[in-house]
Write a protein that holds these residues in place. Structure first.
Motif, PDB file in Angstrom:
ATOM      1  N   LEU A 147       0.631  -1.311   0.434  1.00  0.00           N
ATOM      2  CA  LEU A 147       0.162  -0.572   0.020  1.00  0.00           C
ATOM      3  C   LEU A 147       0.793   1.443   0.120  1.00  0.00           C
ATOM      4  N   GLN A 148       1.837   1.386   0.580  1.00  0.00           N
ATOM      5  CA  GLN A 148       3.119   2.144   0.630  1.00  0.00           C
ATOM      6  C   GLN A 148       3.780   2.495  -0.854  1.00  0.00           C
ATOM      7  N   LYS A 149       4.020   1.306  -1.336  1.00  0.00           N
ATOM      8  CA  LYS A 149       4.042   1.757  -2.466  1.00  0.00           C
ATOM      9  C   LYS A 149       3.030   1.911  -3.559  1.00  0.00           C
ATOM     10  N   ARG A 150       2.441   1.924  -2.769  1.00  0.00           N
ATOM     11  CA  ARG A 150       0.839   2.822  -4.181  1.00  0.00           C
ATOM     12  C   ARG A 150       0.196   4.337  -3.362  1.00  0.00           C
ATOM     13  N   GLY A 151       0.752   4.030  -2.353  1.00  0.00           N
ATOM     14  CA  GLY A 151       0.926   5.714  -1.837  1.00  0.00           C
ATOM     15  C   GLY A 151      -0.431   5.256  -1.333  1.00  0.00           C
ATOM     16  N   VAL A 152      -1.383   4.902  -1.511  1.00  0.00           N
ATOM     17  CA  VAL A 152      -2.601   4.324  -0.208  1.00  0.00           C
ATOM     18  C   VAL A 152      -2.583   4.756   0.640  1.00  0.00           C
ATOM     19  N   PRO A 153      -3.015   5.210   2.239  1.00  0.00           N
ATOM     20  CA  PRO A 153      -3.238   5.665   3.145  1.00  0.00           C
ATOM     21  C   PRO A 153      -4.292   4.404   3.532  1.00  0.00           C
ATOM     22  N   SER A 199      -5.606 -11.144  -0.751  1.00  0.00           N
ATOM     23  CA  SER A 199      -4.133 -11.366  -1.145  1.00  0.00           C
ATOM     24  C   SER A 199      -3.180 -10.418  -1.726  1.00  0.00           C
ATOM     25  N   LEU A 200      -2.005 -10.315  -2.352  1.00  0.00           N
ATOM     26  CA  LEU A 200      -1.108  -9.465  -2.989  1.00  0.00           C
ATOM     27  C   LEU A 200      -2.380  -9.085  -4.193  1.00  0.00           C
ATOM     28  N   GLU A 201      -2.365 -10.268  -5.172  1.00  0.00           N
ATOM     29  CA  GLU A 201      -2.961 -10.219  -6.365  1.00  0.00           C
ATOM     30  C   GLU A 201      -4.095  -9.939  -6.530  1.00  0.00           C
ATOM     31  N   GLU A 202      -4.391 -10.209  -5.015  1.00  0.00           N
ATOM     32  CA  GLU A 202      -6.114  -9.187  -5.482  1.00  0.00           C
ATOM     33  C   GLU A 202      -6.229  -8.082  -4.651  1.00  0.00           C
ATOM     34  N   LEU A 203      -4.812  -7.670  -4.038  1.00  0.00           N
ATOM     35  CA  LEU A 203      -4.483  -5.811  -3.796  1.00  0.00           C
ATOM     36  C   LEU A 203      -4.313  -5.130  -5.018  1.00  0.00           C
ATOM     37  N   ALA A 204      -3.521  -5.600  -6.171  1.00  0.00           N
ATOM     38  CA  ALA A 204      -3.122  -5.339  -7.400  1.00  0.00           C
ATOM     39  C   ALA A 204      -4.202  -4.720  -8.047  1.00  0.00           C
ATOM     40  N   GLU A 205      -5.273  -5.317  -8.144  1.00  0.00           N
ATOM     41  CA  GLU A 205      -6.083  -5.699  -9.150  1.00  0.00           C
ATOM     42  C   GLU A 205      -7.442  -4.477  -8.584  1.00  0.00           C
TER      43      GLU A 205
END
Length: 375
Positions: A279-285, A366-372
């Motif tokens: 989340l930090q890498k995407r800049g998402v609080p 999962s991280l895959e779900e988060l990425a989408e």
């Protein structure tokens, strides 16, 4: 135990101009001292003064209680070995021949190696895992290999003290660990005192008996790793304004995303860390909870989130914290289930997950779900 090396009110600098003053410390045989601090702070200047590559401006350096200025070069060379960052430019020398120069303080005026000297050279190369490059020209080896060869030359001197300036520079992780293991073995098994500068704070913490923080015109701090390696001390030493230093992990964390949370991470036991950093890498609080004070997740979540729900260690989670966590869940669209195990004390997290689903929140596992996900 008698001090192997001691600095008494030492002042170092260039051309008579003081850079750092009143350096006072002492080391007994077998101790490892690391100098840490920002580039240009004066770490190399201190080391070069200790090794007499630079003249001291004031104060005294003692070796075995003797004023170093009263000792001749040969006497110092049989007691102190030096590995500095200055590039050595040997002409047409093999690695073996360069390492062998470490025996010169013992070979007399003709510089002839005895069978014993040759055995020491070979053993030194073996110690740093460099026997396979012994016959290669020094100009043809990599920076990392050169670093190991220079350490082998220092070992070859059979010193009581070894001084190294950034010895892990140019080395990959494997060879950094090997080099520091060699130094630790030399210190603990042979009683050699090690003085070095390091950029790797986590390695300095793990190998050092004492640490010096170099910054400003005086030593900023001096003590054991437990005393020195703290979030506050390291952040102040390096003037970290964006991001933070995490003493528990010995690592730097980047800036926390700012703003109201857009998702809630149910974590704990280290399961949430990968989601926090994604989340930090995407800049998402994000908000995180319910965590315990002593949880491994908490150390990272505190650095990367301004919205943390945290309970006292080894205590049940109270209704007040559960209510606060539910309020945060109400404010976001997504809830992340990190897969953290649920036990007696953190049953509230299982209830939070059920609550999120009952509220119609999108649950990511999962991280895959988060990425989408559109956050």
């Amino acid at each position: 135990m008698k001090n192997k090396i001691a600095l008494d009110s030492l002042t170092v600098g260039y051309n008579g101009n003081p850079l750092i003053s009143d350096i006072t410390l002492s080391l007994v045989p077998g101790e490892i001292l690391s100098l840490i601090g920002p580039n240009g702070a004066g770490k190399s200047t201190i080391l070069k003064t200790i090794t007499r590559h630079l003249a001291s401006i004031g104060g005294t350096i003692y070796i075995d209680g003797n004023d170093m200025h009263s000792m001749n070069g040969r006497d110092i060379a049989t007691r102190m070995a030096v590995v500095l960052t200055d590039r050595v430019r040997p002409e047409l020398m093999t690695c073996y021949e360069l390492v062998a120069t470490g025996r010169y303080p013992y070979t007399g005026n003709f510089g002839r190696l005895t069978p014993e000297d040759k055995a020491i050279v070979t053993k030194s190369l073996e110690t740093v895992h460099a026997l396979e490059i012994a016959d290669r020209d020094v100009s043809e080896i990599s920076d990392g290999q050169r670093q190991r060869i220079m350490l082998a030359r220092a070992i070859c001197q059979d010193p009581e003290i070894i001084v190294l300036d950034e010895p892990t520079s140019f080395l990959d992780i494997k060879h950094k660990i090997e080099l520091l293991e060699i130094l630790r073995s030399m210190a603990k098994e042979r009683g050699i005192t090690v003085v070095m500068s390091l950029h790797d704070i986590d390695l300095a913490e793990k190998i050092s008996d004492k640490i010096v923080c170099v910054k400003g015109d005086h030593i900023a701090a001096y003590g054991t790793p437990d005393e020195i390696i703290t979030d506050e001390t390291i952040s102040k030493l390096y003037e970290i304004e964006r991001g933070s230093f995490n003493a528990l992990f010995g690592s730097v964390e980047l800036d926390a995303p700012k703003g109201e949370p857009r998702c809630f991470v149910i974590g704990g036991a280290g399961y949430g860390v990968q989601f926090y950093r994604a989340l930090q890498k995407r800049g998402v609080p994000f908000a995180a909870g319910i965590l315990f004070d002593n949880d491994i997740d908490t150390a990272i979540a505190r650095s990367l989130s301004d919205h943390l729900v945290c309970a006292q260690a080894f205590a049940p989670i109270g209704s007040e914290l559960a209510t606060r966590a539910k309020a945060l869940i109400n404010s976001v669209e997504y809830v992340i289930d990190s897969g953290c195990p649920v036990g007696e004390f953190n049953q509230a997290n299982a209830e939070l997950l059920e609550y999120a689903r009952s509220c119609g929140k999108s649950v990511i596992s999962s991280l895959e779900e988060l990425a989408e996900a559109t956050l």
